[in-house]
Design an enzyme around this catalytic site. Structure first.
Site, short mmCIF file in Angstrom:
data_model
loop_
_atom_site.label_atom_id
_atom_site.label_comp_id
_atom_site.label_asym_id
_atom_site.label_seq_id
_atom_site.Cartn_x
_atom_site.Cartn_y
_atom_site.Cartn_z
N CYS A 111 -5.44 0.22 -6.25
CA CYS A 111 -5.53 1.54 -6.91
C CYS A 111 -4.28 2.47 -6.68
O CYS A 111 -3.72 2.38 -5.58
CB CYS A 111 -6.65 2.52 -7.10
SG CYS A 111 -7.74 2.12 -5.47
N ASP A 112 -4.28 3.34 -7.50
CA ASP A 112 -2.80 4.40 -7.38
C ASP A 112 -3.38 5.59 -8.11
O ASP A 112 -4.13 5.47 -9.23
CB ASP A 112 -1.28 3.83 -7.66
CG ASP A 112 -0.30 4.82 -6.90
OD1 ASP A 112 -0.36 4.58 -5.65
OD2 ASP A 112 0.19 5.70 -7.74
N GLN A 113 -2.57 6.60 -7.81
CA GLN A 113 -2.89 8.13 -8.49
C GLN A 113 -1.65 8.84 -8.34
O GLN A 113 -1.14 8.91 -7.58
CB GLN A 113 -4.27 8.87 -8.01
CG GLN A 113 -4.40 9.78 -8.78
CD GLN A 113 -5.88 10.70 -8.10
OE1 GLN A 113 -5.44 11.09 -6.94
NE2 GLN A 113 -7.01 10.90 -8.70
N SER A 129 -4.90 4.65 -11.50
CA SER A 129 -5.05 3.29 -12.14
C SER A 129 -6.01 2.36 -11.04
O SER A 129 -6.23 2.77 -10.04
CB SER A 129 -3.77 2.61 -12.02
OG SER A 129 -3.27 2.45 -10.50
#
Length: 203
Positions: free
Chosen positions: A83-85, A120
């Site tokens: 994930c990423d943010q 994501s």
């Protein structure tokens, strides 16, 4: 759901403590692996494109280190969550603050203002190769944040390691959150409902 009864192994491709907390709250047992990629080397203009590209790059970095071999055919499925943010403020993408000064600048901007997080989540079934990724957006509205609260947050230091210096679950900042349009677990970097759905879809 009890983690040890789940019919698959789970790897969280993140070293983030809030993400570990969210996944544990979902009832899963898992191991964590960090991708250790140069996130600054991946640039996209749209925040949505950036977080998805980073989640994919993290998966690509971790998978070769797992030594998946032919014997997996009989084994239980193994799922990898990456994930990423980013935080978006007035249309600008914000990643982790470079230093204490930038962290203060970020928090000052949020005072009496608003910001959004765009996250994501990508779930890859390492046995079948099937993967599903999606985005989640949350808007956060703030009351005025006093200077001494900013001082304490920066001194304590956690804000230096999160996108946009934004930590809505932090006890110091919680009293100054006016409204959250979306799920708190999403702001922590792992939206529960979305993650659960993607896990189900790749199995």
């Amino acid at each position: 759901m009890e983690g040890n009864t789940s019919p698959f192994k789970l790897i969280l491709g993140s070293a983030s403590a809030p993400r570990r907390q969210v996944l544990a709250e979902m009832g899963y047992e898992f191991i964590t692996m960090s991708a250790d990629i140069d996130e600054k080397a991946i640039r996209k203009e749209k925040p949505e494109d950036l977080v998805m590209a980073l989640a994919e790059a993290k998966a690509e970095a971790i998978i070769p280190r797992l030594n998946i071999d032919e014997s997996m055919e009989d084994a239980e499925p193994m799922l990898l969550i990456t994930c990423d943010q980013v935080v978006v403020y007035e249309g600008m993408i914000r990643e982790k603050p470079e230093n204490k000064e930038e962290a203060r600048e970020f928090i000052k901007d949020y005072s009496n203002g608003q910001a959004a997080t765009i996250s994501s989540v990508l779930v890859t079934n390492l046995k079948t190769g099937k993967k599903r990724g999606e985005l989640d957006k949350v808007e956060i509205y703030f009351h005025e944040i006093p200077e001494d609260v900013m001082d304490k947050l920066i001194e304590e230091g956690t804000v230096l390691y999160v996108a946009g210096g934004l930590l809505i679950e932090h006890p110091l900042i919680q009293p100054y959150i006016k409204r959250v349009a979306g799920a708190t677990d999403s702001v922590m970097g792992l939206p529960k409902a979305l993650t659960q759905r993607l896990i189900t879809e790749v199995l």
